[in-house]
Write an enzyme that holds these catalytic residues in place. Structure first.
Site, mmCIF file in Angstrom:
data_model
loop_
_atom_site.group_PDB
_atom_site.id
_atom_site.type_symbol
_atom_site.label_atom_id
_atom_site.label_comp_id
_atom_site.label_asym_id
_atom_site.label_seq_id
_atom_site.Cartn_x
_atom_site.Cartn_y
_atom_site.Cartn_z
ATOM 1 N N VAL A 134 0.899 -1.157 0.000
ATOM 2 C CA VAL A 134 0.000 0.000 0.000
ATOM 3 C C VAL A 134 0.942 1.212 0.000
ATOM 4 C CG1 VAL A 134 -1.822 1.252 1.213
ATOM 5 C CG2 VAL A 134 -1.784 -1.248 1.263
ATOM 6 N N PRO A 135 1.216 1.771 -1.163
ATOM 7 C CA PRO A 135 2.374 2.663 -1.340
ATOM 8 C C PRO A 135 2.168 4.094 -0.852
ATOM 9 C CG PRO A 135 1.224 2.433 -3.421
ATOM 10 C CD PRO A 135 0.513 1.531 -2.437
ATOM 11 N N CYS A 136 2.080 4.265 0.460
ATOM 12 C CA CYS A 136 1.952 5.612 1.009
ATOM 13 C C CYS A 136 3.216 6.436 0.776
ATOM 14 C CB CYS A 136 1.585 5.564 2.483
ATOM 15 S SG CYS A 136 2.671 4.570 3.504
ATOM 16 N N HIS A 137 4.325 5.770 0.406
ATOM 17 C CA HIS A 137 5.555 6.517 0.105
ATOM 18 C C HIS A 137 5.418 7.355 -1.164
ATOM 19 C CE1 HIS A 137 5.993 2.673 -2.115
ATOM 20 N NE2 HIS A 137 6.653 3.387 -3.013
ATOM 21 N N ARG A 138 4.384 7.126 -1.949
ATOM 22 C CA ARG A 138 4.185 7.885 -3.187
ATOM 23 C C ARG A 138 3.448 9.198 -2.968
ATOM 24 N NH1 ARG A 138 2.389 2.498 -6.567
ATOM 25 N NH2 ARG A 138 4.430 1.455 -6.454
#
Length: 223
Positions: A134-138
């Site tokens: 779940v790419p919250c780093h984006r």
């Protein structure tokens, strides 16, 4: 009847991580070097569940995750069991729709949800329990600068940099199921797996190691 949540620790190029799975899918994926504190936090999060250490049982899943950390643009087919409020899960789904190599802002996400106030979106992102997949780093600031990250800003920088220069497709491993599997950890084939940590019924490798005469892996490890 209490549910069982199995967990294991993995080692990646960005540090140790805890992977926890229910019968439905991944409930937690967290980077941490404080193993006891992280396990205690998991118990507090699931007070009614039976937590079971299962290093061997979900070894194939931890191997896939370790490969995904090296190549976050590769994508991942592992099932998720996201636990949160309806609003949080809505935000997390929007995160999964951000293409690898691209970023968005907190305000832009809030706009998609029909509000100008990004504070609730920011709080939901900070509560995301599943790193990388779940790419919250984006999600970055409106001015393009890197903002905070639950598992450390350094990791966020590295993940974004890796997505800007993804691993070439021919250097990734594919099994006969046609599923991209990233890099194997310590020579273990990381094919499609079921939640018991075993190769899926349609996977031809049987979880054998690279180099075995009977291994059906159709690619090679990336260098």
């Amino acid at each position: 009847m209490h549910e069982t949540i199995r967990f294991a620790w993995g080692i990646s190029s960005l540090g140790d991580f805890l992977l926890a799975v229910s019968e439905k899918g991944i409930v937690a994926l967290e980077f941490s070097s404080a193993r006891m504190a992280t396990e205690d936090a998991l118990r507090m999060r699931f007070p009614q569940a039976v937590l079971e250490r299962s290093d061997e049982g979900i070894a194939s899943m931890t191997a896939i995750v370790a490969g995904l950390v090296d190549d976050p643009a590769a994508g991942c087919n592992l099932p998720l069991d996201l636990r949160g409020t309806p609003y949080e899960k809505q935000v997390w789904q929007l995160l999964r729709e951000i293409p690898a190599g691209q970023t968005t802002s907190y305000g832009a996400l809030a706009g998609r949800l029909g509000t100008r106030d990004a504070r609730e979106v920011t709080a939901a992102i900070a509560s995301n329990p599943v790193a990388v997949i779940v790419p919250c780093h984006r999600v970055i600031k409106k001015d393009g600068s890197i903002s905070g990250y639950r598992w450390g800003v350094r990791r966020k920088h590295v993940l974004l940099a890796r997505e800007r220069q993804p691993v070439a497709p021919e250097k990734r491993i594919e099994n006969r199921c046609g599923r991209r599997a990233g890099y194997p950890a310590r020579g273990v084939v990381v094919c499609a797996v079921d939640l018991a940590g075993k190769p899926a019924a349609h996977c031809a490798t049987g979880g054998q190691r690279v180099g075995n005469p009977g291994c059906a892996v159709s690619g090679r490890r990336g260098k």
